[in-house]
Design a protein around this motif. Structure first.
Motif, PDB file in Angstrom:
ATOM      1  N   MET A  83     -18.019   0.175  -6.316  1.00 15.04           N
ATOM      2  CA  MET A  83     -17.563  -0.890  -5.484  1.00 15.04           C
ATOM      3  C   MET A  83     -17.333  -0.331  -4.076  1.00 15.04           C
ATOM      4  O   MET A  83     -16.518   0.539  -3.865  1.00 15.04           O
ATOM      5  CB  MET A  83     -16.258  -1.441  -6.080  1.00 15.04           C
ATOM      6  N   ALA A  84     -18.042  -0.814  -3.175  1.00 16.10           N
ATOM      7  CA  ALA A  84     -17.992  -0.346  -1.788  1.00 16.10           C
ATOM      8  C   ALA A  84     -16.978  -1.161  -1.011  1.00 16.10           C
ATOM      9  O   ALA A  84     -16.845  -2.369  -1.193  1.00 16.10           O
ATOM     10  CB  ALA A  84     -19.372  -0.464  -1.146  1.00 16.10           C
ATOM     11  N   LEU A  85     -16.273  -0.464  -0.138  1.00 18.37           N
ATOM     12  CA  LEU A  85     -15.315  -1.148   0.715  1.00 18.37           C
ATOM     13  C   LEU A  85     -16.031  -1.681   1.939  1.00 18.37           C
ATOM     14  O   LEU A  85     -16.853  -1.008   2.541  1.00 18.37           O
ATOM     15  CB  LEU A  85     -14.204  -0.196   1.151  1.00 18.37           C
ATOM     16  N   THR A  86     -15.677  -2.853   2.306  1.00 14.74           N
ATOM     17  CA  THR A  86     -16.287  -3.443   3.496  1.00 14.74           C
ATOM     18  C   THR A  86     -15.468  -3.089   4.709  1.00 14.74           C
ATOM     19  O   THR A  86     -14.369  -2.531   4.613  1.00 14.74           O
ATOM     20  CB  THR A  86     -16.365  -4.979   3.359  1.00 14.74           C
ATOM     21  N   LYS A  87     -15.999  -3.427   5.878  1.00 20.82           N
ATOM     22  CA  LYS A  87     -15.325  -3.141   7.124  1.00 20.82           C
ATOM     23  C   LYS A  87     -14.027  -3.929   7.224  1.00 20.82           C
ATOM     24  O   LYS A  87     -13.029  -3.452   7.762  1.00 20.82           O
ATOM     25  CB  LYS A  87     -16.259  -3.488   8.285  1.00 20.82           C
ATOM     26  N   ASN A  88     -13.983  -5.075   6.677  1.00 20.08           N
ATOM     27  CA  ASN A  88     -12.800  -5.925   6.686  1.00 20.08           C
ATOM     28  C   ASN A  88     -11.686  -5.300   5.849  1.00 20.08           C
ATOM     29  O   ASN A  88     -10.523  -5.318   6.239  1.00 20.08           O
ATOM     30  CB  ASN A  88     -13.175  -7.304   6.131  1.00 20.08           C
ATOM     31  N   ASP A  89     -12.036  -4.718   4.686  1.00 18.98           N
ATOM     32  CA  ASP A  89     -11.055  -4.072   3.826  1.00 18.98           C
ATOM     33  C   ASP A  89     -10.475  -2.832   4.498  1.00 18.98           C
ATOM     34  O   ASP A  89      -9.275  -2.548   4.381  1.00 18.98           O
ATOM     35  CB  ASP A  89     -11.684  -3.689   2.483  1.00 18.98           C
ATOM     36  N   ASP A  90     -11.328  -2.076   5.217  1.00 20.41           N
ATOM     37  CA  ASP A  90     -10.853  -0.885   5.928  1.00 20.41           C
ATOM     38  C   ASP A  90      -9.861  -1.256   7.019  1.00 20.41           C
ATOM     39  O   ASP A  90      -8.826  -0.600   7.192  1.00 20.41           O
ATOM     40  CB  ASP A  90     -12.027  -0.121   6.559  1.00 20.41           C
ATOM     41  N   SER A  91     -10.157  -2.273   7.780  1.00 22.55           N
ATOM     42  CA  SER A  91      -9.251  -2.675   8.858  1.00 22.55           C
ATOM     43  C   SER A  91      -7.946  -3.231   8.283  1.00 22.55           C
ATOM     44  O   SER A  91      -6.872  -3.024   8.847  1.00 22.55           O
ATOM     45  CB  SER A  91      -9.914  -3.694   9.776  1.00 22.55           C
ATOM     46  N   GLN A  92      -8.045  -3.913   7.166  1.00 23.83           N
ATOM     47  CA  GLN A  92      -6.829  -4.428   6.511  1.00 23.83           C
ATOM     48  C   GLN A  92      -5.969  -3.266   6.009  1.00 23.83           C
ATOM     49  O   GLN A  92      -4.750  -3.293   6.144  1.00 23.83           O
ATOM     50  CB  GLN A  92      -7.210  -5.361   5.348  1.00 23.83           C
ATOM     51  N   ALA A  93      -6.543  -2.234   5.456  1.00 22.78           N
ATOM     52  CA  ALA A  93      -5.810  -1.071   4.953  1.00 22.78           C
ATOM     53  C   ALA A  93      -5.158  -0.318   6.112  1.00 22.78           C
ATOM     54  O   ALA A  93      -4.005   0.145   6.004  1.00 22.78           O
ATOM     55  CB  ALA A  93      -6.737  -0.141   4.182  1.00 22.78           C
ATOM     56  N   GLU A  94      -5.880  -0.208   7.244  1.00 20.35           N
ATOM     57  CA  GLU A  94      -5.315   0.459   8.424  1.00 20.35           C
ATOM     58  C   GLU A  94      -4.131  -0.329   8.961  1.00 20.35           C
ATOM     59  O   GLU A  94      -3.121   0.249   9.369  1.00 20.35           O
ATOM     60  CB  GLU A  94      -6.372   0.619   9.510  1.00 20.35           C
ATOM     61  N   GLU A  95      -4.258  -1.630   8.975  1.00 23.42           N
ATOM     62  CA  GLU A  95      -3.168  -2.480   9.462  1.00 23.42           C
ATOM     63  C   GLU A  95      -1.938  -2.361   8.558  1.00 23.42           C
ATOM     64  O   GLU A  95      -0.805  -2.276   9.042  1.00 23.42           O
ATOM     65  CB  GLU A  95      -3.638  -3.942   9.531  1.00 23.42           C
ATOM     66  N   ASP A  96      -2.150  -2.321   7.260  1.00 19.96           N
ATOM     67  CA  ASP A  96      -1.033  -2.141   6.318  1.00 19.96           C
ATOM     68  C   ASP A  96      -0.372  -0.787   6.515  1.00 19.96           C
ATOM     69  O   ASP A  96       0.864  -0.665   6.459  1.00 19.96           O
ATOM     70  CB  ASP A  96      -1.526  -2.272   4.876  1.00 19.96           C
ATOM     71  N   ALA A  97      -1.157   0.248   6.750  1.00 21.57           N
ATOM     72  CA  ALA A  97      -0.605   1.587   6.977  1.00 21.57           C
ATOM     73  C   ALA A  97       0.221   1.619   8.250  1.00 21.57           C
ATOM     74  O   ALA A  97       1.283   2.245   8.301  1.00 21.57           O
ATOM     75  CB  ALA A  97      -1.734   2.616   7.037  1.00 21.57           C
ATOM     76  N   ARG A  98      -0.281   0.946   9.314  1.00 14.43           N
ATOM     77  CA  ARG A  98       0.477   0.890  10.565  1.00 14.43           C
ATOM     78  C   ARG A  98       1.806   0.160  10.381  1.00 14.43           C
ATOM     79  O   ARG A  98       2.832   0.583  10.914  1.00 14.43           O
ATOM     80  CB  ARG A  98      -0.342   0.202  11.653  1.00 14.43           C
ATOM     81  N   GLN A  99       1.770  -0.948   9.658  1.00  2.91           N
ATOM     82  CA  GLN A  99       2.995  -1.706   9.432  1.00  2.91           C
ATOM     83  C   GLN A  99       3.999  -0.893   8.609  1.00  2.91           C
ATOM     84  O   GLN A  99       5.201  -0.910   8.886  1.00  2.91           O
ATOM     85  CB  GLN A  99       2.680  -3.027   8.726  1.00  2.91           C
ATOM     86  N   THR A 100       3.504  -0.169   7.623  1.00  2.00           N
ATOM     87  CA  THR A 100       4.385   0.674   6.808  1.00  2.00           C
ATOM     88  C   THR A 100       4.994   1.779   7.656  1.00  2.00           C
ATOM     89  O   THR A 100       6.197   2.050   7.581  1.00  2.00           O
ATOM     90  CB  THR A 100       3.593   1.280   5.630  1.00  2.00           C
ATOM     91  N   ALA A 101       4.175   2.424   8.479  1.00  2.00           N
ATOM     92  CA  ALA A 101       4.674   3.490   9.349  1.00  2.00           C
ATOM     93  C   ALA A 101       5.670   2.936  10.354  1.00  2.00           C
ATOM     94  O   ALA A 101       6.709   3.560  10.628  1.00  2.00           O
ATOM     95  CB  ALA A 101       3.513   4.165  10.063  1.00  2.00           C
ATOM     96  N   THR A 102       5.374   1.758  10.913  1.00  2.00           N
ATOM     97  CA  THR A 102       6.275   1.143  11.884  1.00  2.00           C
ATOM     98  C   THR A 102       7.609   0.794  11.227  1.00  2.00           C
ATOM     99  O   THR A 102       8.677   1.027  11.806  1.00  2.00           O
ATOM    100  CB  THR A 102       5.632  -0.114  12.487  1.00  2.00           C
ATOM    101  N   SER A 103       7.570   0.249  10.035  1.00  2.00           N
ATOM    102  CA  SER A 103       8.827  -0.106   9.346  1.00  2.00           C
ATOM    103  C   SER A 103       9.612   1.152   8.977  1.00  2.00           C
ATOM    104  O   SER A 103      10.847   1.163   9.077  1.00  2.00           O
ATOM    105  CB  SER A 103       8.548  -0.956   8.107  1.00  2.00           C
ATOM    106  N   LEU A 104       8.903   2.213   8.603  1.00  2.00           N
ATOM    107  CA  LEU A 104       9.597   3.465   8.293  1.00  2.00           C
ATOM    108  C   LEU A 104      10.249   4.052   9.536  1.00  2.00           C
ATOM    109  O   LEU A 104      11.386   4.521   9.499  1.00  2.00           O
ATOM    110  CB  LEU A 104       8.635   4.489   7.688  1.00  2.00           C
ATOM    111  N   LEU A 105       9.545   4.027  10.650  1.00  2.00           N
ATOM    112  CA  LEU A 105      10.097   4.548  11.898  1.00  2.00           C
ATOM    113  C   LEU A 105      11.279   3.718  12.373  1.00  2.00           C
ATOM    114  O   LEU A 105      12.274   4.256  12.854  1.00  2.00           O
ATOM    115  CB  LEU A 105       9.018   4.604  12.979  1.00  2.00           C
ATOM    116  N   SER A 106      11.172   2.410  12.240  1.00  2.00           N
ATOM    117  CA  SER A 106      12.293   1.570  12.692  1.00  2.00           C
ATOM    118  C   SER A 106      13.510   1.768  11.789  1.00  2.00           C
ATOM    119  O   SER A 106      14.653   1.797  12.281  1.00  2.00           O
ATOM    120  CB  SER A 106      11.881   0.103  12.745  1.00  2.00           C
ATOM    121  N   SER A 107      13.306   1.912  10.502  1.00  2.00           N
ATOM    122  CA  SER A 107      14.453   2.146   9.612  1.00  2.00           C
ATOM    123  C   SER A 107      15.054   3.531   9.857  1.00  2.00           C
ATOM    124  O   SER A 107      16.283   3.693   9.835  1.00  2.00           O
ATOM    125  CB  SER A 107      14.061   1.978   8.142  1.00  2.00           C
ATOM    126  N   ALA A 108      14.225   4.529  10.134  1.00  2.00           N
ATOM    127  CA  ALA A 108      14.739   5.865  10.462  1.00  2.00           C
ATOM    128  C   ALA A 108      15.495   5.834  11.775  1.00  2.00           C
ATOM    129  O   ALA A 108      16.551   6.469  11.922  1.00  2.00           O
ATOM    130  CB  ALA A 108      13.596   6.871  10.515  1.00  2.00           C
TER     131      ALA A 108
END
Length: 179
Positions: free
Chosen positions: A1-26
């Protein structure tokens, strides 16, 4: 199962949101911890003084800032080394002390067993002697020296040949004071 470009951008966006929430909580945790140590009014006055010093003496401020920036890491490393050495020696001292206390207890425990046994033996013989002496005291008659005309009990006479005449033996029941 190959990941599409849309799935990659969605995963990057989720990672950014997780990092941002971690930084704000820290960041909020750091602010709460700092507020509990240093009140915000004191911090604000320190920021204001630092800012005014930087504006009035920019060359001296930049010199001090670079000195702190470049010297902070070696100072922190030295402090961590000193503290770890201190705790290592403290731990070694505790282990060393526990070892020698254990070795000394190998001598102390048998010695205490022997001395406690001797103490119980002496106490038991003293108690036995006391009980025998008390029994003898209760059951022995009052004595009168032969040849003496002075007796401790009334109505007792000693004849010229040393025989007793009308001897009354008194038993003492007042031994409670000896106990």
């Amino acid at each position: 199962m190959a990941l599409t470009k849309n799935d990659d951008s969605q995963a990057e966006e989720d990672a950014r949101q997780t990092a941002t929430s971690l930084l704000s909580s820290a960041s909020s945790y750091a602010h709460r911890a700092l507020d509990s140590i240093i009140p915000s009014s004191s911090r604000q006055s320190a920021y204001d003084r630092t800012s005014s010093f930087a504006s009035s003496q920019p060359i001296l401020f930049s010199f001090i800032a670079f000195q702190i920036l470049f010297s902070l890491l070696p100072i922190l490393l030295f402090l961590s080394f000193a503290l770890s050495t201190f705790f290592l020696t403290l731990g070694a001292a505790v282990i060393f002390t526990l070892f020698w206390v254990g070795v000394a207890s190998l001598f102390l425990i048998p010695t205490l067993f022997i001395t406690s046994s001797l103490a119980v033996l002496c106490w038991g013989s003293s108690l036995g002697s006391f009980i025998v002496a008390r029994w003898l005291y209760h059951h022995a008659p009052a004595s009168v020296f032969s040849g003496s005309s002075d007796t401790s009990s009334t109505g007792t006479e000693v004849t010229s040949d040393g025989a007793w005449k009308d001897v009354q033996v008194k038993q003492f029941d007042d031994v409670k004071s000896l106990e």
